[in-house]
Enzyme design. Sequence first.
Site, PDB file in Angstrom:
ATOM      1  CE  LYS A 115      -3.704   2.221   2.702  1.00  0.00           C
ATOM      2  NZ  LYS A 115      -4.541   2.124   3.919  1.00  0.00           N
ATOM      3  CB  SER A 153      -7.127   4.650   3.176  1.00  0.00           C
ATOM      4  OG  SER A 153      -6.421   3.946   4.185  1.00  0.00           O
ATOM      5  CB  SER A 207      -8.010   1.901   6.113  1.00  0.00           C
ATOM      6  OG  SER A 207      -8.444   3.229   6.259  1.00  0.00           O
TER       7      SER A 207
END
Length: 486
Positions: free
Chosen positions: A87, A164, A188
């Site tokens: 990520k 996210s 997230s």
Amino acid sequence: MSTEVNQLSAADYLSLDATAMAEAVRCGELSGQALLHGAQARCDAVNPQINAVNMRHDDHAATILQARRATGTERSGLLAGVPMLLKDLNTHLRGTVTSNGSRLLADAPPATFDSTIVQRYQDAGMLIFGKTASPEFGLSTTTESSLWGQTRNPWNLAHSAGGSSGGAAAAVAAGIVPVAHATDGGGSIRIPASYCGVFGLKPTRYRNPQGPQAFEGWFGASCGHVVSRSVRDSALLLDASHGHEYGSPYWLAPQTGSFSEAVGRAPGSLRIGVVDQAMTGIELAPDIRSILHSTVELLLSLGHRVTPLTLPIDPQQLYSAHGTVGAATLLTAVRDREAVLGRSFHPHELERISRHLLTDATALSAESLYRARRAFELIGSGMEHVFNDYDLLLSPVTSSVTPELGLASLDQDYGDYIQGVVASIGYTVLANVSGQPSMSVPLGTSPEGLPVGMMFTAGLCREDLLLQLAGQLELASPWAGRRPQL
């Protein structure tokens, strides 16, 4: 499946989870090269549609693979040869840029070190070949940014993949990789896992390393782990990554046995409390409530004891503390970048919502930050008392199904942004503040064909119990065969 170590059809690649991939590499049935080529080919084929992978690091993966061949270690490690995506948020891969989804960091210098969790993935044999999209500084429950654009849900390209870790969840759902690194500071991991129909576990705070430059995120609310298609992959990755890191003042008691072993153990008859009221007060959508009811019926059929529960938590205290810590973290990140640049940020370098949050952050006092930290501790203690009477808690992940793109993007009016986010974070934030492990399990589908996850939360350090139940649910209500058509 082909037994040629450098050949792997697209269908065979998609049929393998990370555990199976590593087993095949270790016994010589497949090579890391074949798996890497399979991942890259799948990314080339589907990423233009979903925009999940925002950076490719093919040269890095090739260099690592070449070095392992030279030292005879290509077939070594728990995750030998498994392709991996990181990520693009506060996680560093030596020689590559981490943008945090922000134009302010788009031209940041490449990292000179690997994050500890990255080093552990690579030590276990993984081949990291790219990064996945995140909204700016991970501040939204949808993955949309002015820098990287919109990440689309593989099940319906008009809808959000969540945030996210939306890029990670979309990449796994689309079959680019079987497992992808993700982080969770307010939901997230679990929100995008729910929206994209994959499995997502947020570990106990401090279970996985955050260093070496900082040893906790958001006072421990932010945790790193993965999203995956199979439960056993999540457990295997946790086996590879967890544990105290050198220099960190935070650690948990050593785990008894492996997390992978927990997946295959029957959990017994569990006491499960059902929470159906969001902390934000948002009404539960009928489609979500229906899947919650069917999940309760499934649990009862498996011999678990399920009862309603109202949590003894003050929502005002919860969201005030979480918001204060998030704002202070954002302010620090921006100030750090300004110090490197030798100037203040330009308005066009940050999303509209980030600028609004920065204004709020500059008004914070030392007292407000201290009170937020104390609230984290009080809420965590209160939740641990709940687990004296319950083994696990069940709730929805979100109040409604995945929204269309644009609902909670960062470049809009603050009131509209908050309205969009509130529908997503009514259940997830609590486990971040309290520190407990929590998972999203893909147990339903809306009438429109969009995935819906159900959330289970355990007491501190009881990932093993979550994984036991998840393994049982995976057998009772399989989801691996449900794939988006891309």
